[in-house]
Design a protein around this motif. Structure first.
Motif, mmCIF file in Angstrom:
data_model
loop_
_atom_site.group_PDB
_atom_site.id
_atom_site.type_symbol
_atom_site.label_atom_id
_atom_site.label_comp_id
_atom_site.label_asym_id
_atom_site.label_seq_id
_atom_site.Cartn_x
_atom_site.Cartn_y
_atom_site.Cartn_z
ATOM 1 N N THR A 345 38.987 23.877 0.258
ATOM 2 C CA THR A 345 37.727 24.630 0.169
ATOM 3 C C THR A 345 36.823 24.375 1.375
ATOM 4 O O THR A 345 35.733 24.953 1.453
ATOM 5 N N TYR A 346 37.257 23.522 2.306
ATOM 6 C CA TYR A 346 36.503 23.321 3.545
ATOM 7 C C TYR A 346 36.539 24.640 4.331
ATOM 8 O O TYR A 346 37.547 25.361 4.297
ATOM 9 N N PRO A 347 35.467 25.009 5.053
ATOM 10 C CA PRO A 347 35.367 26.379 5.581
ATOM 11 C C PRO A 347 36.581 26.898 6.336
ATOM 12 O O PRO A 347 37.089 27.990 6.024
ATOM 13 N N TYR A 348 37.079 26.170 7.347
ATOM 14 C CA TYR A 348 38.186 26.758 8.106
ATOM 15 C C TYR A 348 39.481 26.773 7.288
ATOM 16 O O TYR A 348 40.351 27.621 7.510
ATOM 17 N N MET A 349 39.602 25.870 6.312
ATOM 18 C CA MET A 349 40.781 25.891 5.444
ATOM 19 C C MET A 349 40.699 27.037 4.435
ATOM 20 O O MET A 349 41.702 27.702 4.148
ATOM 21 N N ALA A 350 39.510 27.276 3.886
ATOM 22 C CA ALA A 350 39.340 28.382 2.939
ATOM 23 C C ALA A 350 39.614 29.718 3.616
ATOM 24 O O ALA A 350 40.225 30.628 3.020
ATOM 25 N N ALA A 351 39.187 29.858 4.877
ATOM 26 C CA ALA A 351 39.427 31.108 5.606
ATOM 27 C C ALA A 351 40.922 31.322 5.844
ATOM 28 O O ALA A 351 41.437 32.447 5.724
ATOM 29 N N TYR A 352 41.613 30.257 6.183
ATOM 30 C CA TYR A 352 43.068 30.322 6.408
ATOM 31 C C TYR A 352 43.792 30.729 5.124
ATOM 32 O O TYR A 352 44.632 31.641 5.132
ATOM 33 N N GLU A 353 43.449 30.088 4.013
ATOM 34 C CA GLU A 353 44.086 30.437 2.747
ATOM 35 C C GLU A 353 43.798 31.887 2.369
ATOM 36 O O GLU A 353 44.690 32.610 1.888
ATOM 37 N N ASP A 354 42.570 32.335 2.606
ATOM 38 C CA ASP A 354 42.201 33.703 2.265
ATOM 39 C C ASP A 354 43.003 34.708 3.076
ATOM 40 O O ASP A 354 43.431 35.749 2.560
ATOM 41 N N ARG A 355 43.257 34.418 4.345
ATOM 42 C CA ARG A 355 44.043 35.344 5.160
ATOM 43 C C ARG A 355 45.492 35.397 4.670
ATOM 44 O O ARG A 355 46.113 36.474 4.670
ATOM 45 N N VAL A 356 46.029 34.260 4.252
ATOM 46 C CA VAL A 356 47.402 34.249 3.747
ATOM 47 C C VAL A 356 47.511 35.110 2.497
ATOM 48 O O VAL A 356 48.422 35.945 2.377
#
Length: 644
Positions: A345-356
């Motif tokens: 849920t950390y910002p750059y990790m959440a963005a990565y998961e959302d793109r996947v």
């Protein structure tokens, strides 16, 4: 334009490997290796391009060093696809085969153990296939030790198990009894009703090594041969007939891909493998591990060029964090916090998961979607009752979050976790979440910035000790042959309320990357630590980290043998301490901690390790990544023509 495949290249083999593993290096596997070794020049070109991109980013620094989305009009290698075609789903993908449509829980782990006989390796496979996992990814990469001939032991044990050799079946029956004894204590019930039936449930999956690694036992007349090619050939050639006869899919996990061109190389390798085995196009299915920041900018392009082979993405936390840290090593403003803060849920990790999840839910031209397999659950139910309860609650909370976010399943690092996590997806009830509605992917500047977004979080002295201790323990475990190990910070060894976590190569990589980042970018502590003598705002410099390295080294030397192998305290552990110091001292960030550990395998004298590290760093100055194995540079190789 990349070099095309040249068929008929002559492979060379370690004589000891050929003599010890004739059941693995059959005439057919040697023939296929010869055919696919023609891809080696193209692989080397792509790996050289990796190093060039990396050097360019590091030299640019600042925001200019970040990866970016590609021009939609750009052609993707020789695929005939435009970037824009891939993004719009204008390509032919794959339907999901019957035995991958429900993959609620995939277990991970190798089929071999260091310095253990065949029986112990077969026990690993039995635990996996009796675990109740929907799929088991038998690991040839981050969790498989590289000492001696472990990669070949891994292949042999899998072949014996897949072919239901009597030695394996006898082992499996005994293992089933042990698993039920544990489950009666933990769950109050048996988890295996009929071990023969249970053996049929789990989908067999294999993770090959990445394109960046050279094999230890097979090369070419010109030098190296891709470890990934070797892994794919040995696994598929030796097992495809049995798997297909049982109506099972041929499934691989592909790691460490950075660009669509690298994925295209894998596609061509798989096509050639199918041709060699006379299989219809698209028979071999692949998941792609999204472990690299560059790949997050090219998800649809990667999916498109793998075409009929591609079935899904996996989101792996540790490797991805490492890739972000490494890709932005030249950006002095990019500083990670303590590793515990960088959750999904950390910002750059959440963005990565959302793109996947948005990429897999974009349909191809035939209406096909793809799978999203969630990340690793490293908790294991070992410790005092209160700690285990907390750990299992945390694991369940993480699984529920991923299921609700759209994942069709999750990874676990130990067979004991399968029945802990599985109820999350059982309660949801659906086989998968194919085609779930999410906003379409965007490719603007804001989307790129999201993939790099930080937020304020602690950077503490305890965090430094954690990074140092676990990185040192991991390196020592690797040197002992354990590329996956149950670890926790040394200061917590006596605290039974802190659970061990199953960790593989990625955990060492990210810890070393963040330590280098903090030292070389003048990171500062965010909190006081009176006992440790640091205040908020103090620099995390090399002097302080070296002091902690020495303190943690001494702590590990005094540790109980169950935490640190006694013999290693005066052999491999001092070598690992030297490796860590050289990594952190280097002004030019080293691409992979695992490179240095591999290079120093079987070395027990720090002075001998220094000579190898000097060689690696000299090559790095010339922007070359040294991956050769010194043990294989002694002439103990045989050409195919010499093999009867």
């Amino acid at each position: 334009m990349f070099t095309s495949m040249v068929r008929g290249a002559t492979p060379v083999f370690r004589r000891a490997a050929l003599e010890g593993y004739p059941d693995i290096f059959t005439a057919q596997t040697r023939k296929v290796l010869a055919a696919l070794s023609g891809f080696e020049p193209r692989r080397r070109e792509l790996m050289n391009l990796r190093m060039e991109r990396r050097l360019k980013r590091h030299r640019l620094g600042g925001a200019e060093s970040s990866p970016a989305f590609r021009d939609p009009e750009e052609q993707i290698g020789s695929s005939g696809l435009r970037v824009g075609d891939a993004r719009e789903g204008n390509f032919a993908g794959s339907e999901i085969p019957h035995d991958l449509r429900r993959q609620w829980i995939q277990g991970t782990g190798p089929a071999a153990r260091p310095r253990e006989d065949e029986l112990q390796g077969l026990r690993n496979v039995a635990y996996a296939l009796l675990s109740g996992a929907d799929g088991w990814m038998f690991d040839g990469e981050d969790a498989l030790g590289q000492r001696g001939f472990m990669s070949l032991d891994n292949q042999r044990n899998l072949k014996l198990a897949i072919q239901r050799d009597p030695r394996f079946l006898e082992t499996a029956e005994q293992v089933s009894l042990e698993m039920n004894r544990w489950s009666r204590d933990f769950f109050g019930r048996d988890i295996i009703q009929n071990w023969h039936t249970a053996m049929n449930f789990t989908t067999r999956i294999f993770r090959v090594r990445g394109l960046h690694l050279a094999d230890r036992h097979v090369g070419t007349q010109e030098g190296e041969l891709s470890a990934g090619i070797c892994d794919a050939v040995l696994y598929l050639v030796n097992n495809h007939r049995t798997l297909l006869r049982e109506n099972r899919s041929l499934v691989l996990y592909l790691p460490k891909i950075q660009t669509a061109e690298e994925a295209l190389l894998w596609n061509d390798i798989l096509d050639a493998l199918e041709d060699e085995l006379e299989l219809p196009r698209g028979t071999v299915k692949v998941y792609v591990l999204v472990e690299q920041l560059e790949a997050a900018f090219q998800l649809m392009e990667i999916r498109a060029v793998l075409g009929s082979h591609f079935v899904g993405f996996n989101t792996g936390r540790w490797d991805y964090i490492n890739s972000v840290s490494d890709a932005l090593a030249g950006n002095r403003d990019f500083l990670n916090p303590d590793i515990e803060s960088v959750t999904m849920t950390y910002p750059y990790m959440a963005a990565y998961e959302d793109r996947v999840r948005r990429a897999v839910n974009t349909s191809d031209r035939n209406g096909n979607f793809a799978l999203w397999q969630g990340g690793m659950e490293p908790n294991i139910p070992v410790g005092n009752p209160q700690a285990v309860t907390r750990g299992m609650e945390k694991a369940l909370a993480g699984a529920r979050r991923e299921q609700q976010a759209g994942a069709s399943g999750k990874w676990v690092a130990h067979w004991k976790m399968v029945h802990v996590i599985r109820p999350v997806w059982q309660e949801a009830g659906e086989d998968n979440q194919l085609g779930r509605q999410f906003p379409p992917l965007s490719y603007d500047d804001a989307s790129a910035e999201e993939l790099l977004r930080l937020e304020e979080a602690p950077r503490t002295l305890r965090g430094v000790r954690n990074l140092v201790s676990v990185a040192m323990q991991y390196g020592n475990a690797f040197a002992q042959g354990f590329q996956a190990a149950a670890l926790k910070p040394g200061e917590d060894f006596q605290d039974q309320s802190v659970l061990y976590l199953m960790e593989d190569a990625a955990t060492g990589e990210i810890r070393m990357s963040i330590l280098w980042e903090w030292i070389h970018k003048n990171a500062r502590f965010t909190h006081d630590d009176e006992q440790g003598g640091v205040k908020s705002g103090d620099l995390i410099d090399a002097r302080l980290v070296n002091r902690i390295i020495q303190t943690e080294f001494e702590r590990l030397q005094k540790a109980d043998p169950r935490n640190v192998h006694e013999k290693s305290k005066h052999t491999t552990l001092p070598v690992v301490r030297r490796i860590i110091r050289r990594y952190l001292e280097s002004e030019r960030k080293i691409p992979w901690y695992i490179d240095l550990l591999n290079l120093c395998l079987h070395v027990t004298e720090p002075e001998a390790a220094e000579k190898r590290l000097d060689l690696y760093l000299k090559e790095l100055e010339n922007n070359r990544r040294y991956t050769a194995n010194p043990e294989l540079e002694t002439g103990d190789m045989a050409e195919e023509a010499e093999i009867s």
